[in-house]
Write a protein that holds these residues in place. Sequence first.
Motif, PDB file in Angstrom:
ATOM      1  N   VAL A   1     -66.084  50.392  59.246  1.00  0.00           N
ATOM      2  CA  VAL A   1     -67.372  50.868  59.745  1.00  0.00           C
ATOM      3  C   VAL A   1     -68.501  50.250  58.927  1.00  0.00           C
ATOM      4  O   VAL A   1     -68.480  50.278  57.697  1.00  0.00           O
ATOM      5  CB  VAL A   1     -67.453  52.408  59.706  1.00  0.00           C
ATOM      6  N   PHE A   2     -69.456  49.657  59.600  1.00  0.00           N
ATOM      7  CA  PHE A   2     -70.655  49.130  58.950  1.00  0.00           C
ATOM      8  C   PHE A   2     -71.834  50.013  59.344  1.00  0.00           C
ATOM      9  O   PHE A   2     -72.022  50.329  60.518  1.00  0.00           O
ATOM     10  CB  PHE A   2     -70.927  47.684  59.367  1.00  0.00           C
ATOM     11  N   GLY A   3     -72.614  50.391  58.358  1.00  0.00           N
ATOM     12  CA  GLY A   3     -73.744  51.269  58.619  1.00  0.00           C
ATOM     13  C   GLY A   3     -73.467  52.697  58.181  1.00  0.00           C
ATOM     14  O   GLY A   3     -74.378  53.459  57.916  1.00  0.00           O
ATOM     15  N   GLY A   4     -72.178  53.080  58.072  1.00  0.00           N
ATOM     16  CA  GLY A   4     -71.824  54.381  57.552  1.00  0.00           C
ATOM     17  C   GLY A   4     -72.308  55.520  58.426  1.00  0.00           C
ATOM     18  O   GLY A   4     -72.769  55.348  59.554  1.00  0.00           O
ATOM     19  N   GLY A   5     -72.178  56.739  57.897  1.00  0.00           N
ATOM     20  CA  GLY A   5     -72.713  57.918  58.562  1.00  0.00           C
ATOM     21  C   GLY A   5     -72.205  58.089  59.979  1.00  0.00           C
ATOM     22  O   GLY A   5     -71.004  58.078  60.264  1.00  0.00           O
TER      23      GLY A   5
ATOM     24  N   ALA B   1     -87.589  47.593  65.848  1.00  0.00           N
ATOM     25  CA  ALA B   1     -87.470  46.948  67.161  1.00  0.00           C
ATOM     26  C   ALA B   1     -86.018  46.740  67.563  1.00  0.00           C
ATOM     27  O   ALA B   1     -85.686  46.756  68.754  1.00  0.00           O
ATOM     28  CB  ALA B   1     -88.208  45.610  67.144  1.00  0.00           C
ATOM     29  N   SER B   2     -85.132  46.543  66.591  1.00  0.00           N
ATOM     30  CA  SER B   2     -83.728  46.260  66.900  1.00  0.00           C
ATOM     31  C   SER B   2     -82.853  46.964  65.880  1.00  0.00           C
ATOM     32  O   SER B   2     -82.479  46.389  64.856  1.00  0.00           O
ATOM     33  CB  SER B   2     -83.467  44.751  66.875  1.00  0.00           C
ATOM     34  N   ASP B   3     -82.537  48.222  66.137  1.00  0.00           N
ATOM     35  CA  ASP B   3     -81.787  49.039  65.178  1.00  0.00           C
ATOM     36  C   ASP B   3     -80.290  48.842  65.366  1.00  0.00           C
ATOM     37  O   ASP B   3     -79.592  49.672  65.946  1.00  0.00           O
ATOM     38  CB  ASP B   3     -82.158  50.508  65.356  1.00  0.00           C
ATOM     39  N   THR B   4     -79.783  47.708  64.862  1.00  0.00           N
ATOM     40  CA  THR B   4     -78.356  47.414  64.944  1.00  0.00           C
ATOM     41  C   THR B   4     -77.850  46.991  63.582  1.00  0.00           C
ATOM     42  O   THR B   4     -78.628  46.626  62.693  1.00  0.00           O
ATOM     43  CB  THR B   4     -78.077  46.286  65.955  1.00  0.00           C
ATOM     44  N   VAL B   5     -76.529  47.049  63.425  1.00  0.00           N
ATOM     45  CA  VAL B   5     -75.933  46.618  62.165  1.00  0.00           C
ATOM     46  C   VAL B   5     -76.180  45.132  61.929  1.00  0.00           C
ATOM     47  O   VAL B   5     -76.450  44.691  60.796  1.00  0.00           O
ATOM     48  CB  VAL B   5     -74.421  46.926  62.163  1.00  0.00           C
ATOM     49  N   LEU B   6     -76.110  44.315  62.990  1.00  0.00           N
ATOM     50  CA  LEU B   6     -76.362  42.880  62.847  1.00  0.00           C
ATOM     51  C   LEU B   6     -77.786  42.630  62.379  1.00  0.00           C
ATOM     52  O   LEU B   6     -78.031  41.749  61.541  1.00  0.00           O
ATOM     53  CB  LEU B   6     -76.092  42.168  64.178  1.00  0.00           C
ATOM     54  N   ALA B   7     -78.743  43.390  62.915  1.00  0.00           N
ATOM     55  CA  ALA B   7     -80.134  43.245  62.472  1.00  0.00           C
ATOM     56  C   ALA B   7     -80.259  43.616  61.002  1.00  0.00           C
ATOM     57  O   ALA B   7     -80.993  42.971  60.245  1.00  0.00           O
ATOM     58  CB  ALA B   7     -81.045  44.113  63.326  1.00  0.00           C
ATOM     59  N   GLN B   8     -79.524  44.637  60.566  1.00  0.00           N
ATOM     60  CA  GLN B   8     -79.561  45.037  59.163  1.00  0.00           C
ATOM     61  C   GLN B   8     -79.057  43.918  58.267  1.00  0.00           C
ATOM     62  O   GLN B   8     -79.685  43.591  57.250  1.00  0.00           O
ATOM     63  CB  GLN B   8     -78.706  46.293  58.979  1.00  0.00           C
ATOM     64  N   PHE B   9     -77.930  43.316  58.637  1.00  0.00           N
ATOM     65  CA  PHE B   9     -77.420  42.187  57.855  1.00  0.00           C
ATOM     66  C   PHE B   9     -78.421  41.037  57.858  1.00  0.00           C
ATOM     67  O   PHE B   9     -78.664  40.397  56.822  1.00  0.00           O
ATOM     68  CB  PHE B   9     -76.084  41.711  58.426  1.00  0.00           C
TER      69      PHE B   9
ATOM     70  N   CYS C   1     -74.359  48.102  48.596  1.00  0.00           N
ATOM     71  CA  CYS C   1     -73.693  49.043  49.496  1.00  0.00           C
ATOM     72  C   CYS C   1     -74.129  48.861  50.940  1.00  0.00           C
ATOM     73  O   CYS C   1     -73.425  49.296  51.858  1.00  0.00           O
ATOM     74  CB  CYS C   1     -73.955  50.478  49.018  1.00  0.00           C
ATOM     75  N   GLN C   2     -75.287  48.238  51.173  1.00  0.00           N
ATOM     76  CA  GLN C   2     -75.683  47.890  52.531  1.00  0.00           C
ATOM     77  C   GLN C   2     -74.852  46.715  53.044  1.00  0.00           C
ATOM     78  O   GLN C   2     -74.562  46.618  54.242  1.00  0.00           O
ATOM     79  CB  GLN C   2     -77.176  47.524  52.573  1.00  0.00           C
ATOM     80  N   PHE C   3     -74.475  45.803  52.129  1.00  0.00           N
ATOM     81  CA  PHE C   3     -73.637  44.660  52.510  1.00  0.00           C
ATOM     82  C   PHE C   3     -72.218  45.100  52.865  1.00  0.00           C
ATOM     83  O   PHE C   3     -71.611  44.585  53.799  1.00  0.00           O
ATOM     84  CB  PHE C   3     -73.564  43.656  51.354  1.00  0.00           C
ATOM     85  N   ALA C   4     -71.674  46.038  52.075  1.00  0.00           N
ATOM     86  CA  ALA C   4     -70.259  46.399  52.200  1.00  0.00           C
ATOM     87  C   ALA C   4     -70.053  47.424  53.307  1.00  0.00           C
ATOM     88  O   ALA C   4     -70.926  48.252  53.573  1.00  0.00           O
ATOM     89  CB  ALA C   4     -69.760  46.961  50.868  1.00  0.00           C
ATOM     90  N   PRO C   5     -68.904  47.394  53.968  1.00  0.00           N
ATOM     91  CA  PRO C   5     -68.590  48.455  54.937  1.00  0.00           C
ATOM     92  C   PRO C   5     -68.326  49.767  54.222  1.00  0.00           C
ATOM     93  O   PRO C   5     -68.014  49.795  53.038  1.00  0.00           O
ATOM     94  CB  PRO C   5     -67.329  47.926  55.627  1.00  0.00           C
ATOM     95  N   GLY C   6     -68.459  50.867  54.953  1.00  0.00           N
ATOM     96  CA  GLY C   6     -68.189  52.170  54.373  1.00  0.00           C
ATOM     97  C   GLY C   6     -69.407  53.060  54.355  1.00  0.00           C
ATOM     98  O   GLY C   6     -70.492  52.678  54.801  1.00  0.00           O
ATOM     99  N   PRO C   7     -69.264  54.274  53.817  1.00  0.00           N
ATOM    100  CA  PRO C   7     -70.371  55.231  53.747  1.00  0.00           C
ATOM    101  C   PRO C   7     -71.345  54.844  52.639  1.00  0.00           C
ATOM    102  O   PRO C   7     -71.054  55.019  51.447  1.00  0.00           O
ATOM    103  CB  PRO C   7     -69.662  56.554  53.436  1.00  0.00           C
ATOM    104  N   ALA C   8     -72.514  54.349  53.009  1.00  0.00           N
ATOM    105  CA  ALA C   8     -73.428  53.744  52.040  1.00  0.00           C
ATOM    106  C   ALA C   8     -73.830  54.711  50.934  1.00  0.00           C
ATOM    107  O   ALA C   8     -73.806  54.358  49.743  1.00  0.00           O
ATOM    108  CB  ALA C   8     -74.673  53.219  52.763  1.00  0.00           C
ATOM    109  N   SER C   9     -74.205  55.945  51.291  1.00  0.00           N
ATOM    110  CA  SER C   9     -74.686  56.860  50.255  1.00  0.00           C
ATOM    111  C   SER C   9     -73.562  57.242  49.294  1.00  0.00           C
ATOM    112  O   SER C   9     -73.778  57.336  48.084  1.00  0.00           O
ATOM    113  CB  SER C   9     -75.299  58.111  50.884  1.00  0.00           C
ATOM    114  N   SER C  10     -72.355  57.467  49.809  1.00  0.00           N
ATOM    115  CA  SER C  10     -71.231  57.785  48.928  1.00  0.00           C
ATOM    116  C   SER C  10     -70.911  56.605  48.017  1.00  0.00           C
ATOM    117  O   SER C  10     -70.588  56.786  46.835  1.00  0.00           O
ATOM    118  CB  SER C  10     -69.995  58.159  49.748  1.00  0.00           C
ATOM    119  N   GLN C  11     -71.011  55.381  48.550  1.00  0.00           N
ATOM    120  CA  GLN C  11     -70.760  54.203  47.722  1.00  0.00           C
ATOM    121  C   GLN C  11     -71.827  54.052  46.646  1.00  0.00           C
ATOM    122  O   GLN C  11     -71.531  53.652  45.516  1.00  0.00           O
ATOM    123  CB  GLN C  11     -70.687  52.963  48.602  1.00  0.00           C
ATOM    124  N   VAL C  12     -73.078  54.364  46.981  1.00  0.00           N
ATOM    125  CA  VAL C  12     -74.124  54.334  45.959  1.00  0.00           C
ATOM    126  C   VAL C  12     -73.810  55.351  44.864  1.00  0.00           C
ATOM    127  O   VAL C  12     -73.931  55.065  43.667  1.00  0.00           O
ATOM    128  CB  VAL C  12     -75.507  54.619  46.579  1.00  0.00           C
ATOM    129  N   GLY C  13     -73.372  56.553  45.262  1.00  0.00           N
ATOM    130  CA  GLY C  13     -72.999  57.549  44.271  1.00  0.00           C
ATOM    131  C   GLY C  13     -71.842  57.090  43.401  1.00  0.00           C
ATOM    132  O   GLY C  13     -71.851  57.258  42.176  1.00  0.00           O
TER     133      GLY C  13
END
Length: 425
Positions: free
Chosen positions: A259-263, A178-186, A78-90
């Motif tokens: 949306v990537f990162g959700g929320g 240090a770098s709180d971005t969606v690209l850093a997350q990927f 769910c971190q890889f996929a776009p959308g609301p991460a917690s809802s996708q985990v649920g």
Amino acid sequence: MSNPTVENKKGSDPKSDANGASLPADGVGLWQVFLIFLRLGLTSFGGPVAHISYFREEFVARRKWLSDARYADLVALCQFAPGPASSQVGMGIGMALGGIRGSLVAWLGFTMPSAIVLAVLGMAFVGFDLGSVDGVIRGLKLVAVGVVAHALLGMARSLCPDVPRAAMAIIAAIIMIASDTVLAQFGVIIAGMIAGFVLLRGQAAPDSMDGHPVRSAKGAIVALVLFFALLVILPIAAQLDGTGLFAVIDGFYRSGALVFGGGHVVLPLLQNAVVDPGWVDADTFLAGYGATQAVPGPIFTFAAYLGAALHTGAGGTGVMISAVTSLVTLIAIFLPAWLLVVGLLPFWDRVRHVPSMRAGLMGVNAAVVGLLAAVLYDPIWTGAIHDLFDIGCVIIAFAVLQWRVVPVWALVGIGALAGFIVGLI
């Protein structure tokens, strides 16, 4: 009603995997899944990462229906996929326990409470004064810090038991802080997979099925095709439709799909979808977003408020139109997330049992621990902790969870009440 896909075929002994996860012998009924997620939807304050921690407490730590490894695999997907991460985990948990219907009832239970509240606020077309509940929100934030810290410790013990994986988690946390971005997350997740391939091959053994069969890929392919097809079809339908309905559906579907990162990341997309065309004014938009912070459940239920606020006609007809529009926008923003879970989870289940892939996923899971650690620091810790009193409250909440003094839902209620009382002093 039990789900035949997860029933035990060997008798009355519960299914279990090498990691100790087990399902009840008679399977999991859809009503059971719905009621658990309904309770979570009523009590899960704190945002997406806190929601993921609540899920882990319920299904991994307490009921042991999923192992930590399988749960972390789902979080990583769910971190890889776009959308609301917690809802996708649920949704993924619901799908693992009850198939397609399980994913739907899980979403319905988790989403319905906050969606109803926000839809009513949207129908009333009034702002929401958060000043009256400042103390309650403070208490809920402190409980969320304790919940996330407790979940993080449990996941770290299970998923980072050796020096290489602990080092991966620490490095991932440092990079994200240090770098709180969606690209850093990927980048962190992909780097974790590569590091797992290189460093953990010798530790990866073939994984068991964790009590859940690999599902057919036919339905998954249909879901993925539909996900991309709607991105093309809805804008065309919006141009041809004179009522504006498909334009609304397209705006919310596209916001949920891209949306990537959700929320909170969905906010600029929703603002572009409803404020820029003049459907909702900026003040109403911000008031609804403020109200969203005061209710449990996923932030994407903000769409229910916006859908209701699109129509403000008086009388029964106006209320009915607002209710219908609220439901349409809610479904539209969550539909792409559900299609991706249904489309990706069967393929994920197929590849995660391969030893070489297991090594990569071990690295990914360590990186996920680092991601959660970074989010625990910022924004959860930095947004909730302001003095020694707050730290003391978090320590108490953590201890209550560690020794299981009361269930999580009870702790949420206690935190809200304590915050309200302190706010009156």
